[in-house]
Structure formats: C-alpha cells, structure tokens
Write a protein that holds these residues in place. Structure first.
Motif, PDB file in Angstrom:
ATOM      1  N   GLY A 181      20.271  85.168  74.937  1.00 30.51           N
ATOM      2  CA  GLY A 181      19.455  83.996  74.597  1.00 30.51           C
ATOM      3  C   GLY A 181      18.025  84.077  75.079  1.00 30.51           C
ATOM      4  N   GLU A 182      17.555  85.268  75.415  1.00 28.49           N
ATOM      5  CA  GLU A 182      16.184  85.398  75.940  1.00 28.49           C
ATOM      6  C   GLU A 182      15.172  85.383  74.793  1.00 28.49           C
ATOM      7  OE1 GLU A 182      14.976  85.205  78.828  1.00 28.49           O
ATOM      8  OE2 GLU A 182      16.613  85.548  80.244  1.00 28.49           O
ATOM      9  N   HIS A 185      11.553  86.526  75.180  1.00 33.89           N
ATOM     10  CA  HIS A 185      11.233  87.945  75.268  1.00 33.89           C
ATOM     11  C   HIS A 185      11.526  88.689  73.969  1.00 33.89           C
ATOM     12  CE1 HIS A 185      10.090  87.447  79.397  1.00 33.89           C
ATOM     13  NE2 HIS A 185      11.144  86.664  79.516  1.00 33.89           N
ATOM     14  N   MET A 186      11.717  87.948  72.891  1.00 29.90           N
ATOM     15  CA  MET A 186      11.663  88.602  71.585  1.00 29.90           C
ATOM     16  C   MET A 186      10.207  89.017  71.383  1.00 29.90           C
ATOM     17  SD  MET A 186      14.237  86.261  69.239  1.00 29.90           S
ATOM     18  CE  MET A 186      14.266  87.411  67.844  1.00 29.90           C
ATOM     19  N   ILE A 187      10.013  90.148  70.704  1.00 27.53           N
ATOM     20  CA  ILE A 187       8.675  90.736  70.593  1.00 27.53           C
ATOM     21  C   ILE A 187       7.929  90.107  69.424  1.00 27.53           C
ATOM     22  CG2 ILE A 187       7.383  92.897  70.423  1.00 27.53           C
ATOM     23  CD1 ILE A 187       9.420  92.759  72.762  1.00 27.53           C
ATOM     24  N   TYR A 188       6.770  89.528  69.702  1.00 24.85           N
ATOM     25  CA  TYR A 188       5.923  89.046  68.617  1.00 24.85           C
ATOM     26  C   TYR A 188       4.994  90.164  68.150  1.00 24.85           C
ATOM     27  CZ  TYR A 188       2.382  86.618  65.999  1.00 24.85           C
ATOM     28  OH  TYR A 188       1.517  86.257  65.020  1.00 24.85           O
ATOM     29  N   PRO A 190       4.183  94.237  69.478  1.00 25.58           N
ATOM     30  CA  PRO A 190       4.463  95.257  70.497  1.00 25.58           C
ATOM     31  C   PRO A 190       3.213  95.749  71.225  1.00 25.58           C
ATOM     32  CG  PRO A 190       4.995  96.053  68.278  1.00 25.58           C
ATOM     33  CD  PRO A 190       4.631  94.614  68.140  1.00 25.58           C
ATOM     34  N   CYS A 197       7.328  89.497  82.327  1.00 22.53           N
ATOM     35  CA  CYS A 197       8.480  90.394  82.502  1.00 22.53           C
ATOM     36  C   CYS A 197       8.037  91.844  82.652  1.00 22.53           C
ATOM     37  CB  CYS A 197       9.441  90.260  81.329  1.00 22.53           C
ATOM     38  SG  CYS A 197       8.847  91.052  79.808  1.00 22.53           S
ATOM     39  N   ARG A 199       6.674  93.659  80.233  1.00 20.51           N
ATOM     40  CA  ARG A 199       6.564  94.285  78.926  1.00 20.51           C
ATOM     41  C   ARG A 199       5.370  93.684  78.172  1.00 20.51           C
ATOM     42  NH1 ARG A 199      11.282  95.666  80.713  1.00 20.51           N
ATOM     43  NH2 ARG A 199      11.275  93.591  81.587  1.00 20.51           N
ATOM     44  N   ARG A 200       5.160  94.148  76.967  1.00 21.10           N
ATOM     45  CA  ARG A 200       4.022  93.669  76.179  1.00 21.10           C
ATOM     46  C   ARG A 200       4.476  92.915  74.954  1.00 21.10           C
ATOM     47  NH1 ARG A 200      -0.999  94.687  77.256  1.00 21.10           N
ATOM     48  NH2 ARG A 200      -1.371  96.201  78.897  1.00 21.10           N
ATOM     49  N   ILE A 268       7.514  81.719  63.834  1.00 22.95           N
ATOM     50  CA  ILE A 268       7.681  83.034  63.192  1.00 22.95           C
ATOM     51  C   ILE A 268       8.797  83.808  63.893  1.00 22.95           C
ATOM     52  CG2 ILE A 268       6.605  85.289  62.774  1.00 22.95           C
ATOM     53  CD1 ILE A 268       3.920  83.796  62.427  1.00 22.95           C
ATOM     54  N   SER A 272      12.711  85.094  62.654  1.00 22.87           N
ATOM     55  CA  SER A 272      13.430  86.357  62.887  1.00 22.87           C
ATOM     56  C   SER A 272      14.837  86.082  63.406  1.00 22.87           C
ATOM     57  CB  SER A 272      12.698  87.213  63.925  1.00 22.87           C
ATOM     58  OG  SER A 272      11.671  87.982  63.334  1.00 22.87           O
ATOM     59  N   ALA A 273      14.924  85.158  64.353  1.00 25.16           N
ATOM     60  CA  ALA A 273      16.234  84.815  64.920  1.00 25.16           C
ATOM     61  C   ALA A 273      17.130  84.176  63.859  1.00 25.16           C
ATOM     62  CB  ALA A 273      16.064  83.882  66.114  1.00 25.16           C
TER      63      ALA A 273
END
Lengths: 347, 347
Positions: A181-182, A185-188, A190, A197, A199-200, A268, A272-273
C-alpha cells in the motif's frame, strides 16, 4: 448484501454482554487517542494525550507507559468494569509487523523492534491487535464510512507523506512484506526530485504536503500569494492545510493552481493504480483533503478519467473519507471485533 | 504448506474416474490450442488450429465453429469417451466478462458480446469457464510453474501489448471491472507517446514490442544494427523477438542497449506496482522474455531494487515464466478443476 460483504459484516458481529467493551488506540507522532467502544461500535468514552512527554527521557518504555495511561483513562471514563475489556486494537505508523505485533522502526517515535502486542497483552490480559494506521483508517471507512458498500478499495492519504492502503474483498491487503500500500512511493518520474525514502521521483516527493508547501512558500516570497503570505508567511512549516485552504478561499489564484496541479498529479498515479487493481472505490483522506475535499476529489476524478482505461474507471467512485479523526479507532476496533468473533466461533 | 496454499491446492483436487477428463483452450488471435487433460493435469492429447479461416466470411459464428472443432479434435485424440468430459476452460484475450462468460469486444477476433460460455455449455453439455488469457497463464504458473510457492504474484508479459495479471492469496484478482491487471497501461510518463489505448505515456507505448522494434528499425536504417538489419531488415513487422535475440547474440551492442533500456523501464513501472501490492513473486513472460529471459530478469531486478522500497523488495523474487505455451491451458484447466471440485463439495 453480497455474500462477501455479508461475510465481512458477520466477522464483526459481537456479543460482548452488558459490560463488555473494546479499546482502540490511534497512535500518532504528536498525539494519541484511545476510544472505548461497545459491541455496536458506539464510542463510550475517549481520551487524548500527547505522545511524547514534555520533559524527561523519551524512550520506548516511557511512551509505552503513556499508551497504557491513555488506555486506562478511556477504560475509566467509559464507566465499565475492567473485567469487561474484551480486546485492544492499536493503529500505529509503520513500518510494523502486523502478524508478529511488533513496531519495527518508527520515524517519529522511539520504538525499534518493540513487541507492543505482547507487552499490552501481558499488561491488560486481553486480545490485542496491531495494524498500520493508514490500513486501520481505510478499514474504518470500509466498515462504517465512505467505502461501506465497496469491494476493492484504494485509499490515498496525502499528508507529510502520501499514505496508501488497499482492501480486497473485505480484507486489508498486507502483501508479502506485511507493508503493502505504499502509494506515496509509486514512481511519478524516475528522474524526479529526491524523496525522503532516498529514491527519486516518488509521487510524495512531488505532491506530499512539504513539497506543495515549498512551492507555495516560493509563491509567497515573490508576491504571488498575498493572502497566504499574510496568514502563514513563507515558512514551509507554517504553511499547513488550513492556511492553504483559507488562502484559496480568500482568492489566491496561484495557490489554487498549484494545489490543483499537485492533486491532478496524485490522480495520474492513482490512475496507474486503478489500471492495475481495478477498485470500485478510491477514498481520499488526510489533512489536505479534509480542508480541500472538493478540489482533491475533482482533480483526482479528472486525472483518473484521463489516464484510466474506460472499462476500469466505469465502476469506480472517487470520494472523500468521511470518518475524520475517528477512522483509525473505528477500523482498529473492527479488527479487534473480528479477531474476537473468529476466536469465539473456533472455541 | 501454508493453510492458504493448501486450500488452493485442495480446490484443484479432482476425482474424475478412469474415463474423466477436461479440455482447456488457449484462444489466440492467430492460432488456438486445445488440450485434453486428466485429473492429474497430464496432457492426454492436444490439437492446434488457425483461429481464422483462410477463405470465406470471418464471423463470430465461423470462429465459434472452429473452436468447437479444435475441442472435438482434442477429445477425439485423447481416446476418451465423450461422456467422460467433465468441463471446458477457455483462456481468451480480453476484454471479457469472466463472471457472465461473455467475450465483450476482442481486438483481433470477430466477437462482440458473444456468450461463449453459454454456447459451449449448450453444445458440449458440460461445465465451462472463461478467463482472460493473461490471468489464465499466470494462474498456470502459480499452480504448476514459476510461482508455485508464492502468495501474492504479479505477472508482466511484454509482447504486442504488455499484459499483466495479479494473484492474491491463491486467487486471480479481477477487481471491480472484472479486468484488473492492466500493467501495460500504468503511466510511465503522462506526457509520453500516444498509446494504442488513446491515452499518453502508458508503459506499453514505450516498451511494448512494436515500440522496441521501432527503435531497433531506426538503428538498422542508420547502420547501427548490422546483424539485425541482415537478419530482419528494417520492417517493424519482421523485427520479432527471435530476430532481436539473435542480433544481440551476434554482437549488435546497440540493439542490446535499447532492449536493456526498455526492460529497465518496464522494471521501473514494476517497482511502482511492487510498492503498491507487495508481491513475493514477479513473473516475467511473453515472447521477448522467452527469447531474452536473463536480460529481462536482470534489468527488471535491477530497476525494482533501485525504485522499490527495501522492505517490500526483500521478500520478492523476479523470475521467468517456465510453462511456455502450456501456461494458459494449464491455468484454464486448473480453474475448471476448481469449479468442478467446488460443485462436488456443495452437491
């Protein structure tokens, strides 16, 4: 009622007797709330407390003591005898292990691999469940609020981070890690900005409240957000949801444009989800949404319509959470009730 | 074996008797495969046929007749009496309604709201199930292949589109629409190229085979892919998975770089999915992966490690599908077996 829905509702059916009750705790970084509830999930009494002590050492033991105090206070206020306590449910920030009942490593609280379920069970001699607060909140909405008649539910809660939770067929989805359920932290993008976190390009690095407040502070500094500047200044810390909503209400057009842009961006990623898990309900909650519900629901709906596949969007409704501050305790209490009812059936 | 795993395995336990058997059909755009199987899921006989007739009108009725023919041929080849036929499972491209048993509107086949389950049930007087072919294929991998010991499974199948499927706790996840799992339409870049679905920036618009082949054709034209150019020319239609793999094997470095880049891009979107649903297995399949399995597994693993949250990535294994062309019929047969076993228990 569908068979699955009925099953979920049956799981929560309880007969605790005249004196029976549960206590649910919403453990937050700054404050905590304990609510005593009867078997119809009516709140008999509640108690609030700052999570951290004002003075003295801040250790896991100290905070654990304060959690016990707030539970005791709720029990006391309820007027029920302690012998009627049938179970305790805790909603806490993660990461945590819902199966083992352990707080793994909380960002704003002094718990590291702390076996809170075992400790509370020993102290209160009762059933104890632990759940991630975002999951518990969405489960509350599913049992009693904005997702009551849905099957597959995605919860998105923009705040300091952007919390997420999923319910499949009436059950919280934990996944292999226990921590699914994070959404934040889904990537919008890269190649996007650094996220907390490490990451980028995670969506929360763009559209979490601190990032939005940063953009708005820049507007305030260059004179493009006069009401916001007068109300909250240009310190990101003071640009909170309420101040943003007031500035938009007072006519700061550029503030509104920025918030709409970020809400659309969240939408957006939500699309995706949706394309992946096909929910029938998307629940938006958290501070920003509490203050600007229509704006967020509108922009996310628009983004999902634009980026979601039509046959997946068709059964979907985007809604605002409607239990407010009670969502976590309602969800945690529901989980306690299910645990007790399950035991009763087996026993 | 975990209780849930055991439950899933129990669902497939069948006693069909000495003559009992099932038929599973993999209905593709160009060819179809029917396999007759016994209750241990051993393939007794199989039959293949072009999906569309070489001459004459191409209607739903004509293709339906051909499906019946290939089923009859598999029954005949199996040597079992027709009275032993216990059920038929169909894996078909979508969109379809798995609950109602209807082919809604297939892109490459002349079916529109075609009630294939009802029609086959009437004709063969037996239980019939319909499932999306990507779902059926992943379910085959879950029951018998690369995801056998997993709980939460994400399947990603790059081909003309990029198919996706999800298994939660031993069951195919259909979602509210019946059509969840559209991995190929998760958004990689909201301002990206037009996708076949009419939206922008879906991952399959970047990294589906036609898009990859387009990039490779451009390399071939400007002399940067000598082996590929000699083998397949610069027509996107002829740059198929086998030709790409051969060119990489022969030393076309730029071809390899492009394919790695696109595999990594798929991995970034997979990381978003991992952060949302936390699977313990990510199964990669489809033509490109069949031919270049290690490259795809390596790049997706690298992207997921880079863009996934560590505690979600920890329980995850990225693997290549291992049932090949049999995955869909194995999965469809498993679903038939579960349906029959469920009926038997109830009856």
């Amino acid at each position: 009622m569908s068979p699955r829905k009925k099953e979920a509702s049956d799981r929560r059916k309880l007969r605790l007797g005249r004196n029976g009750f549960m206590v649910a705790v919403d453990l937050g970084g700054t404050k905590m709330l304990a609510a005593a509830m009867n078997d119809r999930f009516e709140i008999l009494a509640s108690s609030r407390k700052r999570t951290l002590p004002k003075t003295g050492p801040v250790t896991g033991e100290v905070v654990f003591g304060r959690i016990c105090d707030v539970i005791e206070a709720a029990i006391h206020e309820s007027g029920r005898p302690r012998s009627g306590l049938a179970g305790i449910g805790i909603g806490s920030p993660g990461p945590l292990d819902p199966y083992g009942g352990v707080l793994i490593d909380l960002a704003n609280l002094p718990f590291k691999n702390f076996p809170i379920v075992e400790r509370l069970r020993k102290k209160f001699k009762t059933e104890v469940i632990l759940e991630n607060d975002v999951n518990a909140g969405l489960y509350g909405e599913y049992c009693f609020g904005s997702a009551r008649d849905a099957h597959t539910v995605l919860g998105v809660f923009p705040g300091t981070g952007i919390g997420g939770a999923i319910i499949f067929d009436g059950r919280i989805h934990h996944g292999a890690s226990g921590a699914a359920g994070e959404f934040g932290h889904m990537i919008y993008d890269p190649g996007g900005p650094l996220c907390g976190c490490g990451r980028r390009g995670c969506i929360e690095a763009f559209s979490g409240r601190p990032a939005i407040a940063g953009r708005l502070a820049a507007l305030a500094v260059r004179g493009d957000a006069p009401h916001l500047a007068a109300d909250a200044g240009s310190d990101v810390r003071s640009i909170r949801s309420g101040a943003i909503a007031r500035a938009i209400g007072a006519g700061d057009k550029r503030v509104e444009a920025v918030v709409r842009e970020e809400a659309f961006r969240i939408g957006i990623v939500a699309a995706s989800a949706v394309n992946l898990i096909s929910p029938d309900r998307l629940v938006l909650g958290g501070g920003l949404v509490e203050e600007m519900g229509k704006l967020f629901v509108d922009e996310v709906t628009r983004a999902v319509a634009q980026y979601g596949l039509p046959f997946l969007v068709k059964p979907l409704k985007v809604v605002k959470a409607d239990l407010g501050d009670d969502a976590v305790v309602m969800g945690a209490a529901s989980l306690v009730a299910e645990r007790i009812a399950g035991r009763a059936r087996k026993g």
